[in-house]
Design a protein around this motif. Structure first.
Motif, PDB file in Angstrom:
ATOM      1  N   ASN A   1       0.800   7.189  -7.875  1.00  0.00           N
ATOM      2  CA  ASN A   1       0.978   8.648  -7.791  1.00  0.00           C
ATOM      3  C   ASN A   1       2.078   9.099  -8.752  1.00  0.00           C
ATOM      4  N   GLY A   2       3.106   9.769  -8.280  1.00  0.00           N
ATOM      5  CA  GLY A   2       4.148  10.271  -9.176  1.00  0.00           C
ATOM      6  C   GLY A   2       4.954   9.194  -9.862  1.00  0.00           C
ATOM      7  N   HIS A   3       4.818   7.943  -9.424  1.00  0.00           N
ATOM      8  CA  HIS A   3       5.501   6.814 -10.053  1.00  0.00           C
ATOM      9  C   HIS A   3       4.563   6.002 -10.944  1.00  0.00           C
TER      10      HIS A   3
ATOM     11  N   MET B   1       1.568   8.976 -15.493  1.00  0.00           N
ATOM     12  CA  MET B   1       2.350  10.200 -15.627  1.00  0.00           C
ATOM     13  C   MET B   1       2.867  10.390 -17.059  1.00  0.00           C
ATOM     14  N   ASP B   2       3.079   9.301 -17.764  1.00  0.00           N
ATOM     15  CA  ASP B   2       3.667   9.390 -19.102  1.00  0.00           C
ATOM     16  C   ASP B   2       2.655   9.142 -20.216  1.00  0.00           C
ATOM     17  N   MET B   3       1.370   9.050 -19.866  1.00  0.00           N
ATOM     18  CA  MET B   3       0.347   8.793 -20.873  1.00  0.00           C
ATOM     19  C   MET B   3      -0.298  10.093 -21.348  1.00  0.00           C
ATOM     20  N   SER B   4      -0.585  10.156 -22.633  1.00  0.00           N
ATOM     21  CA  SER B   4      -1.258  11.335 -23.185  1.00  0.00           C
ATOM     22  C   SER B   4      -2.748  11.055 -23.346  1.00  0.00           C
ATOM     23  N   ILE B   5      -3.530  12.106 -23.454  1.00  0.00           N
ATOM     24  CA  ILE B   5      -4.967  11.955 -23.669  1.00  0.00           C
ATOM     25  C   ILE B   5      -5.266  11.249 -24.991  1.00  0.00           C
TER      26      ILE B   5
ATOM     27  N   ARG C   1       3.472  17.248  -8.637  1.00  0.00           N
ATOM     28  CA  ARG C   1       3.306  16.179  -9.613  1.00  0.00           C
ATOM     29  C   ARG C   1       2.047  15.401  -9.273  1.00  0.00           C
ATOM     30  N   ALA C   2       1.182  15.214 -10.266  1.00  0.00           N
ATOM     31  CA  ALA C   2      -0.081  14.518 -10.041  1.00  0.00           C
ATOM     32  C   ALA C   2      -0.439  13.717 -11.281  1.00  0.00           C
TER      33      ALA C   2
ATOM     34  N   TYR D   1       0.869  -1.184   0.000  1.00  0.00           N
ATOM     35  CA  TYR D   1       0.000   0.000   0.000  1.00  0.00           C
ATOM     36  C   TYR D   1       0.897   1.222   0.000  1.00  0.00           C
ATOM     37  N   GLY D   2       0.952   1.929  -1.134  1.00  0.00           N
ATOM     38  CA  GLY D   2       1.847   3.075  -1.252  1.00  0.00           C
ATOM     39  C   GLY D   2       3.269   2.607  -1.501  1.00  0.00           C
ATOM     40  N   ASP D   3       3.998   3.329  -2.338  1.00  0.00           N
ATOM     41  CA  ASP D   3       5.320   2.836  -2.730  1.00  0.00           C
ATOM     42  C   ASP D   3       6.473   3.737  -2.299  1.00  0.00           C
ATOM     43  N   THR D   4       6.221   4.681  -1.375  1.00  0.00           N
ATOM     44  CA  THR D   4       7.285   5.623  -1.028  1.00  0.00           C
ATOM     45  C   THR D   4       7.877   5.440   0.366  1.00  0.00           C
TER      46      THR D   4
END
Length: 424
Positions: free
Chosen positions: A122-124, A128-132, A337-338, A80-83
């Motif tokens: 989240n930021g990982h 984050m790298d996908m476009s619409i 970053r979101a 749960y959560g990676d940070t």
């Protein structure tokens, strides 16, 4: 890979019994399951026969984790959560040796959903790298209509209850002398804050209603600031701010510089804000410093709907509550970053310009984004209520056993069927 050859190792999960419930569901498929307990709170919510206590200094964890993967033939880890440190180290090692990483998080489309991803959140996240346009193409191939959220609130009271129960177990438990929480407060301090918040709920409810009434009856245009918890992983790891005060200063200065003189600024606290950071006092101090005391308001937690229905715009670091802002077509400024920080619907304007003339989002692009999430990583249900856990279990075990990552399953035609929660 045959299901019976898989071995799932669970690390730390949400407060309460969700990981035990999930482990039972995974084990029912024929896979092996086990869990590492870092403290008595982890141990309290898992069967003793498959529990692996870790009571050693933090620096011993990477070597211990590598040994567990090898000796037990672990194929998948669940967390749960990676940070938090033990998770970040485990994820790095798992990637190195080819072990699948299953990450759970609170829903990106809260409160009716939970997030399930592979590799990071989240930021990982892969989002984050996908476009619409990429999302639109995947949806076009699926031909599905957007699922609707159930008309009900989340499980905040259960969340608070399980949080208090977990910290009590950690505080009073034995056998884990080397455990150190990933947050700055001690476990005893965390437990006392949970109790304090529970005790003050009636008082805060009254304060919140009075503050909201003053704003609703004020007749002035206002901009909404969506506050987060300073100790939350998204704020700490995926924002440019080291403290909440840093964020408050930037927002207050931007508003004082750019907003029309008849506009007001409303700071809305996170529903789980527990007073460890004097947010209300800092808001008042900064308002005085910029000479805008009579135009600044503070609201303690509660639901967003009433305020969002009349707000002109919203500002946040990277709160998931911003999804509700975008769903309503309101201008949004996100300073961290979101996963929703796409140029199609989050403004690039400096804050002073934003408060002066906020740019509206591209509503069509946001609907594509929201629909894509609901068909991939967002699962109806919740971690903390029994009903929410059962709803999750009906879908997520199959998703974990699938050969496809949730984001790859959609274009491959392997996405899990989506059934929103019923309101009965």
């Amino acid at each position: 890979m045959p299901q019976t050859s898989r071995h799932f190792l669970f690390l730390q999960g949400p407060h309460g019994p969700w990981f035990r419930t999930l482990g039972e569901g995974v084990a029912a498929s024929g896979a092996k399951v086990g869990r590492v307990a870092f403290n008595a709170g982890d141990a309290a919510f898992w069967p003793a026969e498959t529990l692996i206590p870790f009571n050693a200094p933090q620096e011993d964890w990477p070597a211990t984790f590598r040994a567990l993967l090898s000796e037990r033939g672990v194929t998948d880890i669940v967390l749960y959560g990676d940070t938090r440190p033990v998770h970040a180290q485990a994820v790095a090692i798992a990637r190195e040796v080819g072990v699948t990483v299953h990450v759970f998080e609170e829903g990106y489309l809260r409160p009716h959903w939970v997030t399930y991803e592979r590799g990071g959140s989240n930021g990982h996240s892969r989002l984050m790298d996908m476009s619409i346009p990429e999302m639109r193409e995947a949806l076009h191939a699926s031909g599905m209509e957007m699922p609707q959220a159930p008309p009900r609130w989340g499980d905040m009271k259960q969340h608070m209850f399980w949080g208090a129960a977990y910290h009590w177990k950690v505080w009073r438990g034995t056998g884990y002398d080397h455990f150190r929480p990933h947050r700055t407060l001690t476990v005893a301090q965390e437990f006392r804050l949970y109790l304090r918040r529970l005790a003050l709920m009636p008082v805060h409810h009254i304060e919140r209603r009075l503050a909201t009434r003053r704003i609703m009856r004020g007749g002035f245009p206002f901009h909404l600031v969506l506050l987060q918890l300073e100790h939350d992983a998204s704020f700490r790891m995926h924002s440019p701010f080291s403290t909440m005060t840093d964020f408050l200063e930037v927002v207050t200065e931007g508003f004082a510089t750019g907003a029309p003189r008849h506009h007001h600024l409303v700071f809305k606290a996170h529903p789980l804000e527990d007073g460890r950071v004097p947010v209300a006092e800092e808001v008042a101090r900064l308002a005085r410093m910029h000479g805008i005391t009579d135009r600044v308001h503070f609201v303690r937690g509660g639901k967003l709907a009433h305020l969002l229905n009349d707000a002109r715009s919203a500002v946040t670091v990277n709160s998931t509550a911003a999804q509700q802002v975008l769903w309503r077509g309101l201008p949004l400024a996100a300073l961290g970053r979101a996963v929703y920080d796409k140029p199609d619907f989050v403004t690039p304007q400096p804050l002073a310009d934003f408060f002066a003339r906020p740019q509206r989002p591209d509503g069509r692009a946001y609907r594509v984004y929201r629909h894509y999430l609901l068909e991939t990583s967002q699962i109806p249900g919740g971690f903390y209520s029994r009903r929410g856990r059962h709803a999750l279990l009906r879908q997520v075990v199959d998703m974990m056993l699938s050969d496809y990552d949730p984001y790859d399953a959609l274009p491959a035609g392997e996405a899990a069927p989506r059934q929103p929660l019923r309101n009965d």
